[in-house]
Structures are given as C-alpha cells and as structure tokens.
Design a protein around this motif. Structure first.
Motif, PDB file in Angstrom:
ATOM      1  N   GLU A 103      -8.455   2.955  -0.237  1.00  0.00           N
ATOM      2  CA  GLU A 103      -8.174   1.728   0.720  1.00  0.00           C
ATOM      3  C   GLU A 103      -8.497   1.984   2.295  1.00  0.00           C
ATOM      4  O   GLU A 103      -8.260   0.974   2.718  1.00  0.00           O
ATOM      5  CB  GLU A 103      -6.176   1.961   0.563  1.00  0.00           C
ATOM      6  N   TYR A 141       0.740  -1.201  -0.040  1.00  0.00           N
ATOM      7  CA  TYR A 141       0.042   0.092   0.090  1.00  0.00           C
ATOM      8  C   TYR A 141       0.927   1.253  -0.108  1.00  0.00           C
ATOM      9  O   TYR A 141       0.453   2.466  -0.706  1.00  0.00           O
ATOM     10  CB  TYR A 141      -0.872   0.034   1.198  1.00  0.00           C
ATOM     11  N   VAL A 142       2.001   1.195   0.885  1.00  0.00           N
ATOM     12  CA  VAL A 142       2.791   2.338   0.907  1.00  0.00           C
ATOM     13  C   VAL A 142       3.711   2.610  -0.301  1.00  0.00           C
ATOM     14  O   VAL A 142       4.634   3.444  -0.342  1.00  0.00           O
ATOM     15  CB  VAL A 142       3.388   2.666   2.165  1.00  0.00           C
ATOM     16  N   GLN A 143       3.657   1.529  -1.233  1.00  0.00           N
ATOM     17  CA  GLN A 143       4.871   1.660  -2.345  1.00  0.00           C
ATOM     18  C   GLN A 143       4.129   2.407  -3.392  1.00  0.00           C
ATOM     19  O   GLN A 143       2.997   2.474  -3.770  1.00  0.00           O
ATOM     20  CB  GLN A 143       5.349   0.066  -2.638  1.00  0.00           C
ATOM     21  N   ASP A 144       5.008   3.133  -4.373  1.00  0.00           N
ATOM     22  CA  ASP A 144       4.612   3.887  -5.540  1.00  0.00           C
ATOM     23  C   ASP A 144       4.504   2.869  -6.615  1.00  0.00           C
ATOM     24  O   ASP A 144       3.619   3.530  -7.516  1.00  0.00           O
ATOM     25  CB  ASP A 144       5.844   4.950  -5.814  1.00  0.00           C
ATOM     26  N   GLN A 192      -6.135   7.385  -3.307  1.00  0.00           N
ATOM     27  CA  GLN A 192      -6.002   5.900  -2.671  1.00  0.00           C
ATOM     28  C   GLN A 192      -6.105   5.801  -1.248  1.00  0.00           C
ATOM     29  O   GLN A 192      -6.810   4.783  -0.835  1.00  0.00           O
ATOM     30  CB  GLN A 192      -4.332   5.940  -2.668  1.00  0.00           C
ATOM     31  N   ARG A 197       4.303  -1.244  -8.504  1.00  0.00           N
ATOM     32  CA  ARG A 197       4.023  -2.687  -8.122  1.00  0.00           C
ATOM     33  C   ARG A 197       5.194  -3.341  -8.850  1.00  0.00           C
ATOM     34  O   ARG A 197       4.783  -4.794  -9.321  1.00  0.00           O
ATOM     35  CB  ARG A 197       2.433  -3.096  -8.620  1.00  0.00           C
ATOM     36  N   PHE A 233       3.058   8.493   4.555  1.00  0.00           N
ATOM     37  CA  PHE A 233       3.679   7.766   3.371  1.00  0.00           C
ATOM     38  C   PHE A 233       3.231   8.406   2.027  1.00  0.00           C
ATOM     39  O   PHE A 233       3.671   7.642   0.919  1.00  0.00           O
ATOM     40  CB  PHE A 233       3.097   6.123   3.476  1.00  0.00           C
ATOM     41  N   ARG A 247       7.227  -2.514   6.951  1.00  0.00           N
ATOM     42  CA  ARG A 247       6.760  -1.586   5.984  1.00  0.00           C
ATOM     43  C   ARG A 247       7.442  -0.273   5.760  1.00  0.00           C
ATOM     44  O   ARG A 247       7.760   0.292   4.703  1.00  0.00           O
ATOM     45  CB  ARG A 247       5.295  -1.146   6.464  1.00  0.00           C
ATOM     46  N   ARG A 249       0.506   8.976   0.396  1.00  0.00           N
ATOM     47  CA  ARG A 249      -0.746   8.416  -0.425  1.00  0.00           C
ATOM     48  C   ARG A 249      -1.618   9.464  -0.904  1.00  0.00           C
ATOM     49  O   ARG A 249      -1.771  10.502  -0.256  1.00  0.00           O
ATOM     50  CB  ARG A 249      -1.548   7.388   0.297  1.00  0.00           C
TER      51      ARG A 249
END
Lengths: 254, 282
Positions: free
Chosen positions: B191, A98-101, B187, A103, B181, A143, B183
């Motif tokens: 989410e 979720y916190v990654q920019d 998002q 995939r 983070f 994370r 987002r």
C-alpha cells in the motif's frame, strides 16, 4: 477504570554518555476511560517524547507504563498526527479502510459513520489531493476514531491549520468525542485549545516534570465565545506564565 | 464550509479586450500550424531533391515509398510482423521489470545492497545498445529470444535505478503512520512502497521504450525469424529500398501510436491520484 497508567516514568537520551540529557522526570498519572486529557507545556518540555513512549515508538529509561483495553487483550490505539498522513494514491474511503483489520460490513459502515461525522461522506471517493488541508485532517481524525481505539493519541493535530479552520475542527472534534466517548490523550502547546477540549490538563515544565494537573470542569459543548471558557483559559494561561517565569529564574540562579 | 466563501466570482472583464486576446491567440495558433506544415513541405522537398540527385533506385521518391507502404498494408502480413515485434519488445520489458525492479527495491531499501549493485548497474546502463544486440545474437542465434534479451538488457538497468530512486524517495511519515496503526510489513509494501514506485517504473519504461524498439528491430535485422526488422532485412536483400523505408515508416508510426495510446493512457489511469495527471486528463 484507568486505561493508561504511568508511574515514575523517566526518559534520558544518550544514557551513559557525556551528552546524556533527561527529558522526562518522575512522571506519574493515570487516564480514566472516556476522558479527554491534554498534555501542554512549552516546546522542549518533552511532551512529544511522552506521547511517543505511550505509543510505543520510543523506549522509556525507567518507571512503568501500562495500557489496558476495556475488552481485555492488547489495547488498540488510534493516532492523529500533525499532518494528515493519508495515502495520496488511495481514495478517502480506502484510506479509512487501510487501517482496519477486517473488511466486514460492520467495519465499512463504521468507517462511513465517522466520515459522515466529520462532514465528508460525499467525498468518500475523492483522492486526498482533491481535498483542502483542513478536509484532509478531518479524514485523519475520522480514520483514528473509526478503529474504535481504547486510547486515541493526538499530536498537535491543528497546529498546521489556519485559525479559522482549526476552530471549526475543534468544534467538530468535541462533537465526535461527545458521541463516541473515546479516551483521548491530546498533546498541544496551545493552552486555549486545551481548555476548550479537555476534562483535564497536565502541564509539563521544562526539564520534563509535571508542573500541574488541572481539572477542567466546564459544561459541554464549549464554545470560544462563552465567557466562562474565556475566563478559565486566561487563568490557565496565567499559571503557565508564572511557571515559565519561575523556571527562567531557576535557570538564572543555577 | 469556510472553503466555499472564498469562491466569489471576480467581476467579468469588459468583453472587448477579451475578444482581442482571443483574436491574438487564434492568430498565434495559425502561425504555429503554418510553420509545422512548412516544416513538412521542406522535408519532402529535400527528400524529392535527394532522390533526383542520387537517383530513385538509391533513394526512392516519397510517393514510391508511400505506394510500397500501401502495398505492405494491403498484403496484410504487416499485422503478424508488427505484433511479433511489439510482443518481443514488451516481453523484454517484462523480463527487465522482473529482474530490474527487485534489484532496484534492494538498492533503494538497504545501503548494503546499494553498495553491492550500484557500480554494476551503472556500467550495465552505460553499455551501448548495439553491444547488447550483438551479445544477444551470439547467445541465442536465429531465434525470437535474441530481441527479447536485447530489450531486457537495455531496459533492466534503467528500471533498477529508477525504482531505487523511487524507494529512496518514499514518504517515511506514511510508514510511521502505517506502523502506528499496526499494519504488517506486507501491507506496507503493497500500500505504501509499491504505489510510490509505480510512477518511477513508468518513467523508466517510457524512457527505455524509445531505445528498446530500435534495439529490438536491429536485433531482428541480424538474427530475427519474423518481425519488422526481419522484413527490413528481406527487402534489403531484394534491394527494394522503397519497401525498406516503407517498413521503417510504418514501424515508426505504429510505435508512436503505442507510445501515445497504450503507455500514456495506462499511466494516466494508474496515476489518476496525482493532481497534475488529473488536470492533463481533463
């Protein structure tokens, strides 16, 4: 190279009102890349406010603060909070992503790597509710590391855990940090914890000034059973007691 | 890990008391089952007595209703009517969710919008379902749209209020985490906010369902061109009370099956992350 530079930083709440109160005063220090720096101090000394200012959640009143990234461009930040703050409706792995920019394959395998480092590789498909509090906090740590931050901020991440779980997690954090060499700013009220983890401890005193800037030059990995660690912990604790006693006298005189 | 040390099994209690407890539990279960059966017998006895008292033309006997039901099932046209009614009910829900959920989102997120919508939505939720049925008939006359509108009008306020509650209850610390983070707000909506309100939408739909299919059938009785309500009216005009009751019973059974199978199952799947959902699924 310094990742974080803070110069004459001050923060006053309720500026220009009778309730104005200064919580941080003339704070200057910088954090070199790849070091682990703790900010300790009694409650109410402004350490959480300082962390919020570094993270950009809060504005500062005066002074300068600058963040640089190794690669150039805006600095990436990672966070570990007091509580795990995982999305309860997403699996552990999806929380990591979720916190990654992106995939991409590389990102996925990096997330897996850090999950493995905290010993939760086999729990990737679990929901957070199926994990214990300590395991959830380990996901939170993985994370934060997995975003490969230029600066990793940790806000008393072990304060809600029982002593035994916290000790295990501190050992694990040391291992991950030793492997990844991220720059960490770690806020805690626990001097013992700070000595075990840090290269350097910045002690804040009530009123929000830097009381002392202590370099911890001990070999790693440090274990609590190690007598040299224990000696240094006792010494730093003693200095903190002196500071508290002095500030009590000062406020009694005033 | 430290967690595993805790799990040492307690010494097994002696076998005898456990067997005794099992026996007691079994006896309790039998007694409860007996009472359930007794309830059914009493209900049918009362019904039989009633049809003897009123005459079976006015109140058909259970067996006659059962036979009428078998006839309806055998004729096969109940499938089209049932699916018509069910489709209209769910179409009504879809409309209600499309209108109610955004209103609820606004009410939960912004105090200004809450002030704007609150009284209107509350009043809309208080208006009796029969009024909505009549209004829908006036608007659409003899058409399939009447029942859909009636269901939508009955359900939308509940969905709006539930979604608003859900949004207000969102875990703020998760939003802070997301922002920390970096987002995007899109998002965060997808989410954090959406998963938060899903249980509330389900609660609203299950709460409305009980009322909605009755309103749907009622609207069909007055102004439907197909569906269960339409069949009930047709049989009523033929003065075939047994068939009226048979349609009603079949409809009840059918809707209960949908409630249990479709709604409960999909809810359990969507909310599998909740510890209590998991334990009930086991």
């Amino acid at each position: 190279m310094a990742v974080l530079t803070i110069k004459n930083l001050a923060k006053t709440f309720n500026v220009g009102t009778p309730k104005a109160s200064r919580v941080l005063d003339d704070i200057s220090f910088d954090v070199r890349g790849g070091t682990f720096v703790s900010i300790v101090g009694p409650s109410g000394c402004g350490k959480s406010t300082l962390l919020n200012i570094i993270s950009g959640v809060e504005e500062h009143t005066s002074g300068d603060i600058s963040l640089t990234s190794d690669a150039g461009g805006p600095a990436r930040m990672g966070y570990v909070f007091q509580d795990p703050r995982l999305l309860p409706w997403r699996s552990v792995m999806k929380n990591m992503m979720y916190v990654q920019d992106d995939r991409s394959e590389a990102t996925v395998s990096r997330a897996k790597k850090y999950l493995d480092m905290v010993g939760l590789a086999k729990n990737a498909d679990f929901f957070p509710g199926q994990l214990s509090g300590g395991m959830q906090q380990r996901v939170g740590i993985a994370r934060a590391f997995a975003v490969e931050p230029d600066l990793l901020l940790m806000d008393e991440p072990f304060s809600h855990l029982d002593a035994i779980t916290a000790r295990g997690l501190r050992a694990q954090l040391q291992d991950i940090w030793a492997q990844s060499k991220k720059t960490v700013v770690f806020v805690t009220h626990d001097v013992v914890e700070a000595v075990e983890l840090s290269d350097r401890i910045i002690v804040l005193q009530p009123g929000g000034r830097i009381y002392e800037d202590i370099t911890i030059d001990l070999p790693r990995p440090r274990r609590q059973t190690d007598p040299t660690v224990a000696t240094l912990q006792a010494e730093v604790l003693g200095r903190l007691e002196t500071m508290k006693a002095m500030s009590r006298t000062a406020s009694a005189v005033a | 890990m430290t967690d595993q040390l805790v799990g040492a099994a307690p010494a097994a209690p002696p076998a005898d008391p456990e067997a005794g407890a099992k026996r007691t539990a079994r006896r309790r279960r039998w007694r409860l089952t007996g009472l359930v059966l007794l309830g059914w017998v009493a209900m049918f006895a009362l019904w039989e007595y009633g049809s003897w008292w009123f005459g079976s033309r006015l109140l058909p006997r259970p067996l006659e209703v059962f036979q009428a039901g078998v006839e309806i099932v055998e004729s096969g046209n109940f499938v089209t009517d049932f699916s018509a009614s069910v489709l209209k009910t769910f179409a009504g829900f879809a409309v209600a969710a499309a209108v109610g959920a955004p209103i609820g989102y606004l009410m939960g997120r912004y105090n200004y919008w809450r002030a704007f919508f609150h009284d209107g939505v509350t009043i809309a939720g208080t208006i009796p379902a029969i009024v909505y049925a009549v209004m829908s008939l006036i608007v659409f006359g003899l058409s399939n749209l009447g029942p859909i509108l009636a269901v939508a009008l009955v359900s939308a306020p509940y969905i709006a209020l539930n979604v608003a509650e859900g949004i207000r209850g969102v875990d703020k610390s998760l939003i802070t985490m997301s922002e920390a983070f970096g987002r995007s707000s899109q998002q965060i909506r997808r989410e954090v906010l959406l998963p938060t309100i899903v249980p509330f939408i389900f609660a609203a739909i299950r709460m409305c369902f009980a009322v909605a299919w009755k309103v749907e059938a009622l609207t069909e009785v007055f102004g439907g061109r197909n569906g269960v309500g339409f069949q009930i009216r047709t049989e009523y005009q033929l003065y075939d009370i047994a068939a009226v009751l048979a349609w009603m019973f079949l409809f009840i059974v059918f809707m209960l099956i949908i409630e249990r199978l479709v709604l409960a199952k999909s809810e359990a799947r969507l909310l599998a992350w909740r510890p209590q959902e998991r334990s009930s699924a086991l």
